[in-house]
Design an enzyme around this catalytic site. Structure first.
Site, PDB file in Angstrom:
ATOM      1  N   ASN A   7      -9.216  37.833  13.395  1.00 48.68           N
ATOM      2  CA  ASN A   7      -8.124  38.704  13.840  1.00 48.68           C
ATOM      3  C   ASN A   7      -7.316  37.910  14.874  1.00 48.68           C
ATOM      4  OD1 ASN A   7      -6.469  40.592  14.981  1.00 48.68           O
ATOM      5  ND2 ASN A   7      -8.079  42.095  15.408  1.00 48.68           N
ATOM      6  N   ARG A  90      -7.229  39.856   9.401  1.00 55.50           N
ATOM      7  CA  ARG A  90      -6.446  41.059   9.675  1.00 55.50           C
ATOM      8  C   ARG A  90      -4.971  40.650   9.672  1.00 55.50           C
ATOM      9  NH1 ARG A  90      -4.918  43.624  15.330  1.00 55.50           N
ATOM     10  NH2 ARG A  90      -4.021  45.559  14.576  1.00 55.50           N
ATOM     11  N   HIS A 179      -3.427  50.929  12.164  1.00 59.20           N
ATOM     12  CA  HIS A 179      -4.867  51.226  12.241  1.00 59.20           C
ATOM     13  C   HIS A 179      -5.416  51.612  10.858  1.00 59.20           C
ATOM     14  CE1 HIS A 179      -4.144  52.652  16.648  1.00 59.20           C
ATOM     15  NE2 HIS A 179      -4.608  51.421  16.678  1.00 59.20           N
ATOM     16  N   LEU A 208      -8.636  57.229  18.576  1.00 59.12           N
ATOM     17  CA  LEU A 208      -8.126  57.309  19.953  1.00 59.12           C
ATOM     18  C   LEU A 208      -8.687  56.149  20.762  1.00 59.12           C
ATOM     19  CD1 LEU A 208      -8.735  61.153  20.548  1.00 59.12           C
ATOM     20  CD2 LEU A 208      -6.750  60.043  19.505  1.00 59.12           C
ATOM     21  N   ARG A 240       1.701  52.968  25.904  1.00 52.88           N
ATOM     22  CA  ARG A 240       2.851  53.307  25.046  1.00 52.88           C
ATOM     23  C   ARG A 240       3.188  54.788  25.160  1.00 52.88           C
ATOM     24  NH1 ARG A 240       0.349  50.782  19.730  1.00 52.88           N
ATOM     25  NH2 ARG A 240      -0.958  49.455  21.002  1.00 52.88           N
ATOM     26  N   ILE A 332     -11.908  55.848  22.965  1.00 56.04           N
ATOM     27  CA  ILE A 332     -11.900  57.185  23.563  1.00 56.04           C
ATOM     28  C   ILE A 332     -12.594  58.183  22.626  1.00 56.04           C
ATOM     29  CG2 ILE A 332     -10.410  59.062  24.382  1.00 56.04           C
ATOM     30  CD1 ILE A 332      -8.259  56.880  24.992  1.00 56.04           C
ATOM     31  N   GLY A 333     -12.235  58.131  21.354  1.00 55.57           N
ATOM     32  CA  GLY A 333     -12.802  59.083  20.384  1.00 55.57           C
ATOM     33  C   GLY A 333     -14.316  58.996  20.299  1.00 55.57           C
ATOM     34  N   ASN A 335     -16.401  57.762  22.700  1.00 51.48           N
ATOM     35  CA  ASN A 335     -17.135  57.831  23.975  1.00 51.48           C
ATOM     36  C   ASN A 335     -16.801  59.012  24.864  1.00 51.48           C
ATOM     37  OD1 ASN A 335     -18.665  55.256  23.934  1.00 51.48           O
ATOM     38  ND2 ASN A 335     -16.610  54.420  23.695  1.00 51.48           N
ATOM     39  N   GLU A 384     -13.769  47.855  11.989  1.00 53.43           N
ATOM     40  CA  GLU A 384     -12.694  47.231  11.216  1.00 53.43           C
ATOM     41  C   GLU A 384     -13.132  45.890  10.626  1.00 53.43           C
ATOM     42  OE1 GLU A 384     -10.278  48.500  14.656  1.00 53.43           O
ATOM     43  OE2 GLU A 384      -8.594  48.358  13.288  1.00 53.43           O
TER      44      GLU A 384
HETATM   45  P1  AMP Z   1     -10.241  50.715  22.177  1.00 54.78           P
HETATM   46  O1  AMP Z   1      -8.783  50.371  22.167  1.00 54.78           O
HETATM   47  O2  AMP Z   1     -10.683  51.360  20.902  1.00 54.78           O
HETATM   48  O3  AMP Z   1     -11.114  49.574  22.595  1.00 54.78           O
HETATM   49  O4  AMP Z   1     -10.425  51.840  23.303  1.00 54.78           O
HETATM   50  C1  AMP Z   1     -10.138  51.610  24.656  1.00 54.78           C
HETATM   51  C2  AMP Z   1     -10.153  52.945  25.399  1.00 54.78           C
HETATM   52  O5  AMP Z   1     -11.443  53.549  25.274  1.00 54.78           O
HETATM   53  C3  AMP Z   1      -9.857  52.835  26.890  1.00 54.78           C
HETATM   54  O6  AMP Z   1      -8.939  53.839  27.298  1.00 54.78           O
HETATM   55  C4  AMP Z   1     -11.204  53.113  27.509  1.00 54.78           C
HETATM   56  O7  AMP Z   1     -11.084  53.726  28.760  1.00 54.78           O
HETATM   57  C5  AMP Z   1     -11.806  54.092  26.525  1.00 54.78           C
HETATM   58  N1  AMP Z   1     -13.252  54.163  26.721  1.00 54.78           N
HETATM   59  C6  AMP Z   1     -14.180  53.207  26.482  1.00 54.78           C
HETATM   60  N2  AMP Z   1     -15.412  53.643  26.883  1.00 54.78           N
HETATM   61  C7  AMP Z   1     -15.239  54.888  27.400  1.00 54.78           C
HETATM   62  C8  AMP Z   1     -16.119  55.865  27.970  1.00 54.78           C
HETATM   63  N3  AMP Z   1     -17.413  55.637  28.111  1.00 54.78           N
HETATM   64  N4  AMP Z   1     -15.562  57.043  28.373  1.00 54.78           N
HETATM   65  C9  AMP Z   1     -14.253  57.265  28.249  1.00 54.78           C
HETATM   66  N5  AMP Z   1     -13.386  56.401  27.701  1.00 54.78           N
HETATM   67  C10 AMP Z   1     -13.865  55.222  27.288  1.00 54.78           C
END
Ligand code: AMP
Length: 398
Positions: A7, A90, A179, A208, A240, A332-333, A335, A384
């Site tokens: 990637n 990718r 995505h 998310l 964004r 976010i989704g 965690n 991915e």
């Molecule tokens: P990604 O782009 O998929 O890597 O996601 C990044 C986002 O996931 C960031 O906003 C992080 O703050 C959020 N994130 C990762 N771990 C956690 C967690 N344990 N609780 C809340 N948000 C998280």
């Protein structure tokens, strides 16, 4: 087969070497600061991360270092590069030319080049990765896996904007969505994991993360998604803005004395959760900590994100005339149980009930709705790289 998944970004590169038979990751890592100074992170399965600082003036030196690390006598995951059977890349934008992954050929490269105008920051970097691999590993088959391809099944009513049709016909201005590799992987996995009928299923995927998008998937095919011509449209994201009234651009440009480039920079890099929170952070963990400390801007930013998700979910339930499953994925989704709970709270009208205990889990496949919930809600971690590996194998074996 052993598949190297690459990637390539403009100044970074992520990689994984995957055994496609077992789907085990044999080694993974990234190169950072390409063209600046250079840093390689390499991790063989079951071993600690190794970090090497070394000059990487171009992607060629970066990829060469990855290949050297993979074949290193002591810490390499393979003995020789002959063990790499295929390479999967990718590629961000496939325009309307690619509705699925494609073997790298001269014609394919030309077609990707033609899409570069639509993703000037990403496609050229992806192509550099492909060219450097052809040079360093001649004869190894390569495949391009596009972020946009999964969304090519959208009907015109979902992809056309309310603009002069000339812009679509002459300049290809339309919704493409991004995505796609994640939406494709997670929606398929949701059907398997939740025991849905693949030929009669309606799934909403909420990806998310730092960048966020939602898709509506009917019988495995995407019928709508929130990102558009570029990944700026849709939900409020880390930095964004997502959807705004386009007239704001002219209004703020005058107030702040900005040109179009300055405005685009604000919308892409200084807006979203970072901008709304008055600069607290684009990271959910920091925002949640600030909101708990009674920072009202941070609280509002979190509320806007959950409200955006809720409105798109509601819109897609209407678009699909129902829904069988709503799935959360990405940082976010996967965690953040609080965001998931905030969304599900308003889905009572669909007969959705949240299993509060299950919703405490993080980063694993789990059903977070109660057994009597009329619509299933689940968390499915995205992968991915594995999706790219699978597509690569499928095309190379043909
Ligand atoms: P990604 O782009 O998929 O890597 O996601 C990044 C986002 O996931 C960031 O906003 C992080 O703050 C959020 N994130 C990762 N771990 C956690 C967690 N344990 N609780 C809340 N948000 C998280």
């Amino acid at each position: 087969m052993k598949v190297l998944v690459i990637n390539c970004g403009s100044s970074s590169l992520k990689y994984q070497l995957i055994d496609s038979d077992t789907e085990d990751v044999l080694a993974k890592g990234l190169c950072e600061r390409i063209g600046i100074d250079g840093r390689l992170v390499y991790q063989k399965a079951g071993c600690d991360k190794e970090i090497t600082e070394a000059p990487m003036p171009t992607h060629k030196e970066a990829i060469q270092m990855v290949l050297d690390a993979l074949t290193n006598e002591k810490t390499g995951a393979i003995k020789s590069l002959d063990e790499v059977d295929a390479i999967g890349h990718r590629v961000v934008h496939g325009g309307e030319k690619f509705a699925s992954s494609a073997l790298v050929t001269d014609e394919m490269i030309k077609a990707v080049e033609e899409c570069s105008e639509l993703a000037p920051l990403h496609n050229p970097a992806n192509l550099i990765g492909i060219r450097v691999c052809s040079e360093l590993m001649p004869g190894v088959p390569q495949v391009g896996v596009f972020d946009t391809a999964f969304h090519q099944t959208m009907p015109p009513k979902a992809y056309l904007y309310g603009l002069p049709i000339k812009y679509y016909k002459d300049y290809k201005v339309r919704r493409y969505g991004f995505h796609g590799t994640s939406h494709s992987y997670v929606s398929k996995r949701a059907v398997e994991f939740l025991g849905l009928d693949p030929a009669n299923s309606k799934v909403i995927v909420c990806h998310l993360g730092n960048g966020s998008s939602i898709s509506a998937v009917v019988n495995g095919k995407c019928i709508d998604t929130t990102m558009g011509l570029t990944p700026l449209e849709g939900l409020v994201m880390g930095t964004r803005s997502g959807n705004i009234d386009p007239a704001i651009m002219e209004y703020v440009a005058k107030k702040e004395n900005l040109d179009l480039q300055g405005i685009m920079n604000v919308l892409n890099k200084k807006s979203g959760l970072l901008g709304m929170s008055g600069g607290v952070s684009s990271d959910m963990r920091d925002l949640e900590a600030a909101a708990e400390g009674d920072n009202k801007d941070a609280r509002n930013a979190l509320d806007v994100l959950a409200y955006d998700v809720l409105k798109f979910v509601g819109g897609y339930v209407a678009a699909m005339n129902g829904v069988d499953a709503i799935v959360f994925t990405a940082g976010i989704g996967e965690n953040d149980g609080k965001v998931r709970a905030a969304v599900v709270k308003n889905l009572g009208y669909l007969g959705v009930t949240l299993d509060k205990e299950a919703n405490k889990k993080r980063g694993e496949e789990v059903v977070i709705s109660t057994p009597d919930s009329k619509v299933k809600v689940a968390v499915i971690p995205t992968n991915e790289e594995l999706a790219i590996c699978r597509d690569t194998v499928a095309l190379v074996k043909k």
